[in-house]
Design a protein around this motif. Structure first.
Motif, short mmCIF file in Angstrom:
data_model
loop_
_atom_site.label_atom_id
_atom_site.label_comp_id
_atom_site.label_asym_id
_atom_site.label_seq_id
_atom_site.Cartn_x
_atom_site.Cartn_y
_atom_site.Cartn_z
N HIS A 35 65.20 31.37 48.84
CA HIS A 35 65.06 31.65 47.40
C HIS A 35 63.87 30.89 46.83
CE1 HIS A 35 66.83 27.79 46.21
NE2 HIS A 35 67.61 27.94 47.26
N GLU A 36 63.63 31.08 45.54
CA GLU A 36 62.37 30.61 44.95
C GLU A 36 62.24 29.09 44.82
OE1 GLU A 36 64.91 31.83 43.38
OE2 GLU A 36 65.10 31.12 41.32
N VAL A 37 63.35 28.36 44.81
CA VAL A 37 63.26 26.93 44.47
C VAL A 37 63.02 26.02 45.68
CG1 VAL A 37 64.47 24.97 43.40
CG2 VAL A 37 64.56 27.22 42.33
N THR A 38 63.65 26.33 46.81
CA THR A 38 63.53 25.41 47.95
C THR A 38 62.62 25.93 49.06
OG1 THR A 38 65.54 26.27 48.98
CG2 THR A 38 65.80 24.38 47.53
N SER A 39 61.92 27.05 48.82
CA SER A 39 61.04 27.57 49.87
C SER A 39 59.54 27.32 49.68
CB SER A 39 61.28 29.07 50.08
OG SER A 39 60.84 29.80 48.95
N PRO A 40 59.00 27.17 48.43
CA PRO A 40 57.54 27.11 48.31
C PRO A 40 56.89 26.00 49.12
CG PRO A 40 58.60 26.62 46.18
CD PRO A 40 59.66 27.12 47.10
N GLN A 41 57.51 24.80 49.12
CA GLN A 41 56.91 23.68 49.86
C GLN A 41 56.98 23.91 51.36
OE1 GLN A 41 59.22 23.37 47.42
NE2 GLN A 41 58.50 21.94 45.88
N ALA A 42 57.95 24.71 51.81
CA ALA A 42 58.06 25.01 53.25
C ALA A 42 56.94 25.96 53.68
CB ALA A 42 59.43 25.60 53.56
N PHE A 43 56.68 26.97 52.84
CA PHE A 43 55.56 27.88 53.13
C PHE A 43 54.25 27.09 53.14
CE2 PHE A 43 58.44 31.37 51.66
CZ PHE A 43 58.29 32.22 52.74
N ALA A 44 54.11 26.18 52.18
CA ALA A 44 52.89 25.38 52.09
C ALA A 44 52.71 24.51 53.34
CB ALA A 44 52.93 24.50 50.84
N GLU A 45 53.82 23.95 53.82
CA GLU A 45 53.81 23.12 55.02
C GLU A 45 53.29 23.92 56.23
OE1 GLU A 45 55.12 19.79 55.04
OE2 GLU A 45 54.14 19.72 57.01
N LEU A 46 53.81 25.14 56.34
CA LEU A 46 53.42 26.01 57.45
C LEU A 46 51.92 26.32 57.39
CD1 LEU A 46 55.83 26.82 59.16
CD2 LEU A 46 55.54 29.16 58.37
N GLU A 47 51.49 26.63 56.17
CA GLU A 47 50.09 26.98 55.97
C GLU A 47 49.18 25.79 56.31
OE1 GLU A 47 49.78 30.03 52.92
OE2 GLU A 47 48.05 28.91 52.18
N ALA A 48 49.62 24.61 55.86
CA ALA A 48 48.83 23.40 56.09
C ALA A 48 48.66 23.13 57.59
CB ALA A 48 49.49 22.20 55.42
N ARG A 49 49.65 23.56 58.39
CA ARG A 49 49.58 23.35 59.84
C ARG A 49 49.01 24.55 60.58
NH1 ARG A 49 54.08 19.61 61.81
NH2 ARG A 49 54.76 18.53 59.95
N GLY A 50 48.65 25.57 59.83
CA GLY A 50 48.10 26.76 60.47
C GLY A 50 49.11 27.51 61.32
N LEU A 51 50.40 27.45 60.91
CA LEU A 51 51.45 28.12 61.68
C LEU A 51 51.87 29.43 61.01
CD1 LEU A 51 53.70 25.00 62.38
CD2 LEU A 51 52.28 26.21 64.06
N GLU A 52 52.42 30.35 61.83
CA GLU A 52 52.92 31.61 61.28
C GLU A 52 54.43 31.60 61.25
OE1 GLU A 52 51.39 34.96 63.37
OE2 GLU A 52 49.49 34.83 62.29
N VAL A 53 54.99 32.46 60.40
CA VAL A 53 56.44 32.62 60.41
C VAL A 53 56.80 33.33 61.72
CG1 VAL A 53 58.43 33.71 59.31
CG2 VAL A 53 56.65 32.66 57.90
N PHE A 54 57.68 32.70 62.51
CA PHE A 54 57.97 33.15 63.87
C PHE A 54 58.76 34.45 63.91
CE2 PHE A 54 60.70 32.21 67.83
CZ PHE A 54 59.74 32.66 68.71
N ARG A 55 59.82 34.56 63.11
CA ARG A 55 60.69 35.74 63.14
C ARG A 55 60.98 36.25 61.73
NH1 ARG A 55 59.26 36.54 67.62
NH2 ARG A 55 60.39 36.03 69.53
N PRO A 56 59.96 36.86 61.08
CA PRO A 56 60.14 37.29 59.69
C PRO A 56 61.30 38.28 59.49
CG PRO A 56 58.04 38.07 60.61
CD PRO A 56 58.61 37.12 61.59
N ASN A 57 61.63 39.06 60.54
CA ASN A 57 62.71 40.04 60.39
C ASN A 57 64.08 39.41 60.23
OD1 ASN A 57 61.03 42.20 60.57
ND2 ASN A 57 61.36 42.53 62.77
#
Lengths: 461, 201
Positions: A35-57
């Motif tokens: 949901h919108e409140v606890t995910s933004p920093q996680a997406f940012a973390e992934l981006e900062a490390r140059g990682l992709e979402v492994f299993r978006p489905n």
């Protein structure tokens, strides 16, 4: 074949990818809800490390925590909330994640929508950056809340590093009294075992009371497992579970359905399974409950007097609540009623409230908010004509979201006011700065709205 | 993540029990998309007057006698909501260690993922420590991550710490790198179990 395994052992062990020597286990996650409140920093973390979402489905997103419950078709007025929701939309788009955002027919509170869409299924491992993820355990899934760092871990690997929790079992057998709802059962359990007795455990609920409960009721019970400290709650899947899941939008179909049901039927604790901790209660001892303090363990039957504070923390709680030992609950000047939240905003909750409210009028002193858990629940309310019952009685039906459970949006209870609420937490300021929350079942909340106070006396036998 | 090896500091006493994450950081401050700046609103509604926003003189963080990198709190610290913002607000404020006789599960995990060490001590030790630092705010407390000990005034107690997490804390590692290194095993697991669990939307 008996292996002395608990239901929890069976589902947990089926998800162990690897065990780190003298350390945690790598646990595979089937479904990740965000949901919108606890995910933004996680997406940012992934981006900062140059990682992709492994299993978006295997990820499903919705907007629920901060959304307005009036005028959802308009842009969100609060700038920070609007930014969070926009960020979620952007993150989901960029990473090919299914989003049931505002305006979508499936939008709603994350723990309401996953079960009603058949995303939640027995035997699964389900996580979400929200402590009430325990709700999904009602289906015999291992489901638990995680922090944002862990949200990023699941994004990156579809796994978590976890130490296996211990197992506890709470059994309730017997015949429930009139007007006792699943919410009363769990509030009673927490009032008896306390807010920390489940810490480090997964809790299985057993006994005829849970076996005879609807899925909605089981979800209410498992939802509040975290309020006694347990990371998750579980109930063994049975015909009631299969009947609920069958034909849901994302439920398995055809041959796959038959295969899965065969597997799901094996998901129950072996008769010789040993639990690290056990509690047993009699259904006959449970009465309609209400909380009077600032943690969910401070609960009493509504016909009891406010108890004497046992320690400094309880004294502080009574002071915050503006209550005194020995006071009757019916003397509390309640002015707000909130029926909603991931605990009690399913169709069954509104049906039970409507059955009582029909033909009656809301008391003049009460503001009554009804917040459906999802667009689908809202639709059912209108399809079944419950809206007419509530509107005629002077209740206000709002749009889906977490709303006054945590008051991140505009749905706040004013300072010093008392609110009888079907949500899960009565912490200081939870429903607004200085607001005073009394947790109760939907039926009790509906009665309070009509009578204008807590109906303590009719329950005296 | 910052490394955590040896912490020597004064401590701040907060004896309330069942301090939930809504008290640590109220929900209205969660509307951020970054991890920064949460320390400003740590214990907001205890720390500041709700009407005037003036500091509450009787709250411990507003009492200049007390300071340090260690927070000593009552039983069952961090219960309630899973918000990691609670850990971020404590580290942002400057705490490196929280001592209590009991920690809620999710908070404990969140803290460890942010280089904030939850030190679980016995109820007797907590009582003694709480009284000591309340009366003598200059008392020095030492927390040794490697030895897994906490001590003050020659009174030492051991605390539990998963050996994997200990390595992470002492080196500033986090779980993502470790999990990424397991990708092959994870993919093999997916192949093996697909029939039972896999559900695609």
């Amino acid at each position: 074949m008996s292996q002395n395994k608990t239901l929890f052992d069976k589902v947990w062990d089926a998800h162990v990818v690897e065990t780190v020597p003298d350390g945690p286990q790598v646990i595979y996650i089937d479904k990740h809800l965000i949901h919108e409140v606890t995910s933004p920093q996680a997406f940012a973390e992934l981006e900062a490390r140059g990682l992709e979402v492994f299993r978006p489905n295997q990820i499903v997103a919705t907007a629920d925590h901060n959304v307005p419950t009036l005028g959802q078709e308009l842009p969100i007025r609060d700038e920070l909330s609007r930014t969070q929701v926009q960020q979620l939309t952007e993150n989901c788009g960029k990473n090919n994640i299914e989003l049931y955002g505002l305006g979508h027919q499936y939008q709603g509170i994350v723990h309401i929508i996953a079960p009603e869409l058949g995303i939640t299924q027995p035997g699964m491992s389900i996580v979400c950056g929200d402590s009430h993820t325990s709700t999904h355990g009602a289906f015999g899934a291992i489901a638990f809340g995680i922090g944002t760092s862990q949200v990023a871990q699941v994004f990156a690997s579809q796994c978590l590093l976890m130490n296996k929790p211990k197992s506890m079992r709470v059994s309730v057998n017997g015949k429930l009294n009139k007007d006792v709802q699943p919410k009363d059962v769990i509030l009673y359990i927490i009032s008896k075992v306390g807010t920390d007795s489940g810490t480090g455990y997964f809790c299985e609920y057993a006994g005829n009371v849970f076996e005879e409960m609807s899925m909605e009721g089981r979800m209410t019970v498992c939802n509040m497992s975290i309020e006694m400290g347990a990371r998750g709650g579980m109930i063994a899947p049975d015909e009631t579970t299969f009947e609920y899941v069958k034909d849901k939008t994302f439920a398995p179909k055809g041959e796959e359905w038959t295969e899965k049901v065969e597997y799901w039927k094996t998901l129950k604790s072996d008769s010789d399974a040993i639990f690290d901790k056990e509690f047993e209660f009699s259904a006959e001892d449970i009465r309609p409950m209400i909380t009077y303090g600032t943690n969910p363990g401070m609960g009493i039957s509504i016909d009891s007097k406010i108890p004497i504070a046992q320690n400094e923390s309880e004294e502080k709680a009574l002071k915050y609540m503006g209550l005194e030992s020995g006071q009757s609950t019916s003397d509390i000047k309640v002015n707000y009623v909130f029926i909603g939240s991931c605990t009690n905003a399913r169709i069954e909750d509104f049906r039970s409230a409507a059955t009582y409210v029909k033909g009656k009028q809301k008391a003049a002193n009460i503001v009554a908010w009804l917040v459906p858990g999802s667009q689908q629940v809202a639709k059912q309310i209108y399809d079944e004509g419950l809206d007419k019952v509530f509107n005629d009685a002077g209740f206000q039906i709002r749009q889906p979201g977490c709303s006054a459970c945590l008051a991140m949006n505009d749905d706040k209870i004013p300072e010093g006011e008392y609110c009888v609420s079907t949500s899960n937490r009565n912490f200081e300021g939870r429903q607004g700065q200085g607001a005073r929350t009394l947790l109760a079942s939907p039926l009790t909340a509906a009665k309070v709205a009509v009578e204008g106070r807590i109906p303590a006396f009719e329950n005296l036998n | 993540m910052q490394k955590l090896v040896l912490i020597k500091s004064q401590a701040v006493p907060l004896p309330s029990e069942n301090i939930d994450t809504d008290q640590i950081i109220p929900a209205r401050f969660l509307k951020s998309i970054s991890k920064e700046g949460f320390g400003e609103n740590l214990f907001r509604d205890w720390r500041y007057n709700v009407h005037t926003n003036e500091p509450n003189a009787d709250f411990v963080l507003n009492n200049s006698k007390y300071s340090g990198e260690i927070l000593v709190a009552g039983n069952n610290f961090g219960c309630g909501s899973s918000r990691e913002h609670a850990a971020w607000s404590l580290t942002d404020y400057g705490f490196k260690v929280v001592v209590s006789s009991y920690f809620a599960d999710i908070f404990k995990g969140n803290a460890l993922n942010n280089g904030l060490l939850p030190v679980k001590v016995s109820e007797e030790y907590l009582k003694d420590l709480m009284e000591t630092i309340t009366q003598n705010p200059s008392t020095q407390i030492t927390v040794d991550v490697e030895k897994q000990t906490i001590s003050f005034n020659q009174k030492t107690e051991n605390f539990e710490l998963d050996s994997y997490k200990k390595i992470c804390l002492m080196n500033g590692y986090d779980d993502i790198d470790f999990l990424i290194s397991k990708k092959d095993a994870i993919k093999a697991f997916e192949q093996k179990t697909q029939k039972v669990y896999e559900q695609e939307l």
